[in-house]
Design an enzyme around this catalytic site. Structure first.
Site, short mmCIF file in Angstrom:
data_model
loop_
_atom_site.label_atom_id
_atom_site.label_comp_id
_atom_site.label_asym_id
_atom_site.label_seq_id
_atom_site.Cartn_x
_atom_site.Cartn_y
_atom_site.Cartn_z
N ASP A 42 10.20 40.96 -28.18
CA ASP A 42 10.29 41.80 -26.98
C ASP A 42 11.01 41.13 -25.81
OD1 ASP A 42 9.06 43.85 -28.21
OD2 ASP A 42 7.07 43.49 -27.38
N ASP A 336 -16.06 -8.17 -5.30
CA ASP A 336 -15.29 -9.04 -4.42
C ASP A 336 -16.07 -10.30 -4.03
OD1 ASP A 336 -13.34 -9.85 -2.68
OD2 ASP A 336 -13.28 -7.98 -1.55
N ARG A 412 -6.66 -4.30 6.72
CA ARG A 412 -7.74 -5.12 6.14
C ARG A 412 -7.26 -6.56 5.96
NH1 ARG A 412 -11.27 -5.06 0.60
NH2 ARG A 412 -13.31 -4.90 1.55
N LYS A 445 -12.50 -4.40 -12.86
CA LYS A 445 -12.37 -3.37 -11.81
C LYS A 445 -11.13 -3.74 -11.00
CE LYS A 445 -14.63 -1.53 -7.68
NZ LYS A 445 -15.82 -1.57 -6.85
N ASP A 447 -8.81 -3.18 -8.13
CA ASP A 447 -8.87 -2.53 -6.82
C ASP A 447 -7.50 -2.59 -6.13
OD1 ASP A 447 -9.93 -1.35 -4.56
OD2 ASP A 447 -11.51 -2.84 -4.26
N MET A 448 -7.33 -1.84 -5.06
CA MET A 448 -6.06 -1.79 -4.31
C MET A 448 -6.40 -1.17 -2.97
SD MET A 448 -3.33 -0.31 -3.13
CE MET A 448 -1.60 -0.27 -3.16
N ASN A 449 -6.41 -1.99 -1.91
CA ASN A 449 -7.09 -1.54 -0.70
C ASN A 449 -6.23 -1.20 0.52
OD1 ASN A 449 -9.99 -1.32 -1.13
ND2 ASN A 449 -9.80 -3.42 -1.83
N ASP A 515 -15.54 5.49 -2.20
CA ASP A 515 -16.48 4.47 -1.70
C ASP A 515 -17.70 5.12 -1.08
OD1 ASP A 515 -15.16 2.22 -2.43
OD2 ASP A 515 -14.23 1.85 -0.49
#
Ligand code: DGJ
Length: 695
Positions: A42, A336, A412, A445, A447-449, A515
């Site tokens: 169709d 940490d 930070r 773990k 992380d990347m802050n 967090d």
């Protein structure tokens, strides 16, 4: 056959949906259909003939992948610049390749050696279509790509769609943003280096939709860096979605002989948001997550961050480990503070050597202690970052993104390492590999802050490539470490949910969605995460953060965290014997219902915000077992009575459950249609109800 080619038509079929495009007389790929199945014979390709001096037929066509050039004025999926200065692309269909469930349709520029291959994959048993694009320069001169999308998607009909994304922040990830797109465009993006906390790299488009009704179209980009997700509606009322790398401060130099492959987009259409989530959960578990742990239940973990902060020591970690093990925890993660001169957030990042003041004999005694308690050991790292106060920065001040003429903005107190440099990647691999080789670590773990700034990268010929190359470098580092240490699980964390996306889930086993561990806020955050990501991958801790203004009971906090991959994060040394007993009981219960929560089908029966109470149900594949979570902070306006109507059960089966202290046996039909009465009373109302087929 999931994919049929009857030139000029390409017909892709998932379990319940169909996606069709064709090639028109001018050699353009034209979008024809996305929705329920129709008869292939169709389909036809409409031609537009009412072109005038201000309205071009080319601009009107719905294409699979719009390239900038000619009389196309709508938002494009691809923009290229050629070495002679030409900034337009003119593509025509060249050929196709069908390999099982994957279709590749190649378009070739009429003059330049640029080929664009549109790739489509249909996954058997799912209603998910995967799309991505390959760009190939078969000449010798470089081609600069200034905008690259992974997919362009045209939605059916002319009525406006509600477009869903997020308007979140740190601690408030996933907060829903819904807007009706009547005209123009809506853009959701990240310019921060990661996908970020604000917008999400996906688009949901709905009409008259609820959990189990209406039309829902969804498209999610599997990418953790700067992305752009655009929804547009043209003068004819047609809505298009474009998802890809953000073109902000971006270009990519494709040298002669090189190919660029975009990250994939996973997309589909379902009757309601519930089925969308169930489709995506199954698909991600079975086809996206790294295979090593995809089919294994994730362990109950303890994480030290909220209990000890940076102030970790062998003694305090051992004490917490003792209590965690006694409660039934399976994995102990030290967060940490264990490395370099890390006493606070001002120093140490980059020095991935054990701090000998805190751990005079290294990590071995702590890990041996944790293992002797029957738990695995996990460790926190933040590899992409460096503090100026670190040995690494003192030795290599040029290893960060920077401009010599600009102030380095610290957030930070940290700066971003230039992961596009080979020597930086080699250092990080060596450090992490050594840690994983020297110690019995089973969990990282990652992380990347902070977001990027001063994104100078002198090592790159084209520094605008760094946004993309950085994200690739993270993926490659994780993949290399995984290949060498296949028993190690990886968690993606970026100040909470700054990298909680499907790109991360192609490389990491789970993510830390926020967090914010306040149980009341988590109801909203977790609901948002569950829309497209399997709850198996959603780490959820019970902590002591009851919210300064709204402390909730420990039982309530457990009930919310048990709806994902359960973890504990409170200071167990301060728990009473009654609290510890509650931990033991809930962890034991969680282990029993874990297969349902982590691998079952999810039904969202009530929305914690709109309905004032949360009701989430998980059902196993055979529809024999189910678990229901009911939680309310307390309801307003005396609205405390309701009938809970369940979902996902077999209507003809009879089920047994204990409902408000009474043993009940009812048919699935009754439980789903009539439901059971409930009176919500008191603060922190919470119930976990297990349902079992009676025969
Ligand atoms: C941010 C993370 O989201 C937290 O869970 C914790 O790991 C801290 N970083 C540690 O600095």
């Amino acid at each position: 056959m999931p994919i049929t080619v009857k030139e000029p038509y390409f017909i892709l079929e998932t379990e319940r949906t169909q996606y069709v495009f064709g090639i028109d007389q001018a050699g353009r790929e034209r979008h024809l259909h996305w929705g329920k199945k129709c008869l292939p014979e169709d389909f036809f390709i409409p031609e537009y003939e009412d072109e005038n001096s201000n309205h071009s037929a080319q601009d009107e066509a719905q294409q699979e992948y719009t390239a900038f050039g000619g009389t196309v004025y709508r938002e494009c999926a691809l923009k290229a610049r050629f070495s002679d200065g030409c900034r337009e692309t003119d593509l025509a269909y060249r050929d196709f390749r069908l390999d099982g469930d994957t279709l590749e349709v190649t378009l070739q520029d009429r003059h330049y050696p640029l080929a664009v291959t549109l790739c489509y994959r249909v996954t058997p048993g799912c209603d998910i279509l995967t799309r991505w694009v390959k760009l190939q320069n078969s000449g010798t001169a470089p081609i600069t790509l200034e905008k690259i999308c992974s997919a362009e998607l045209s939605l059916p009909g002319e009525q406006p769609y509600a477009i869903h994304n997020t308007n979140g922040a740190w601690g408030g990830e996933g907060l829903p943003a819904v807007q009706t797109l009547t005209s123009g465009a809506l853009t959701f993006e990240s310019r921060r280096g990661t996908s970020g906390h604000n917008h999400a790299p996906y688009l949901l488009a709905s009409r008259r939709a609820g959990e189990a009704s209406g039309e829902v179209f969804f498209a999610a980009l599997a990418y953790s860096g700067n992305f752009k997700a655009e929804a547009t509606r043209d003068l004819f009322g047609r809505t298009r979605l474009l998802l890809g790398l953000n073109d902000f401060d971006f270009s990519y130099t494709l040298k002669g002989g090189e190919t660029f492959e975009t990250p994939p987009v996973f997309c589909g259409t379902t009757p309601g948001f519930g089925e969308m989530s169930r489709q995506m959960h199954r698909f991600v578990r079975e086809h996206v997550l790294p295979r090593a742990f995809a089919k294994k239940p994730l362990p109950v973990l303890y994480n030290s961050w909220e209990a000890t902060g940076f102030d970790v020591s062998c003694e305090n970690q051992m004490r917490l480990a003792d209590l965690a093990a006694a409660a039934g925890v399976e994995l102990f993660v030290m967060d940490d503070g264990w490395f370099g001169a890390r006493r606070n957030d001002r120093a140490g990042l980059g020095d991935w050597f054990v701090n000998r003041e805190k751990f005079p004999q290294g990590l071995a005694p702590l890990i041996a202690h944790v293992n002797a308690l029957g738990m695995d050991f996990g460790l926190w790292v933040e590899p992409e970052m460096v503090n100026a106060d670190s040995d690494l920065f003192r030795a290599h001040p040029d290893w960060t993104y920077h401009y010599d003429t600009r102030k380095a903005h610290e957030l930070r107190h940290q700066r971003v390492l230039n992961l596009t440099r080979e020597d930086v990647r080699a250092y990080l691999f060596e450090r992490l590999d050594s840690l994983l080789s020297d110690y019995n670590i089973r969990y990282i773990k990652w992380d990347m802050n902070r977001p990027f700034s001063e994104t100078g990268a002198e090592n790159l010929e084209n520094p605008q490539m760094l946004w993309y190359l950085h994200t690739q470098a993270v993926y490659e580092l994780v993949d290399r470490l995984r290949a060498k240490h296949p028993d190690v699980q990886f968690e993606s964390c970026a100040s909470g949910g700054g990298r909680a996306d499907l790109g991360a889930l192609l490389h990491f086993d789970e993510v830390w969605p926020s967090d914010n561990t306040d149980a009341v806020d988590r109801m909203t955050i977790q609901r948002a995460y569950s829309l497209l990501h399997p709850v198996k991958t959603m780490r959820a801790w019970v902590t002591d953060v009851g919210g300064p203004n709204k402390p909730t009971s420990l039982a309530f906090r457990f009930q919310i965290a048990m709806q994902g991959a359960l973890g504990l994060g409170g200071d167990l040394t301060k728990y009473s014997e009654a609290d510890l007993q509650l931990c033991r009981e809930n962890i034991a219960l969680y282990k029993e219902i874990r297969p349902l929560v982590q691998f079952g089908d999810l039904y969202r029966l009530a929305d914690p915000d709109a309905d004032e109470y949360l009701c989430t149900q998980y059902v196993d594949e055979e529809k024999r077992k189910s678990v229901v979570f009911l939680a309310a902070r307390g309801t307003r306006f005396y609205k405390k009575r309701m009938a809970v109507r369940f979902d996902g059960l077999a209507p003809e089966k009879r089920y047994a459950l204990c409902w408000e202290g009474e043993n009940v046996v009812k048919s699935g039909a009754y439980l789903m249609e009539v439901g059971l009465p409930l009176r919500i009373r008191g603060a922190d109302f919470n119930r976990i109800v297990r349902i079992q087929a009676a025969e």
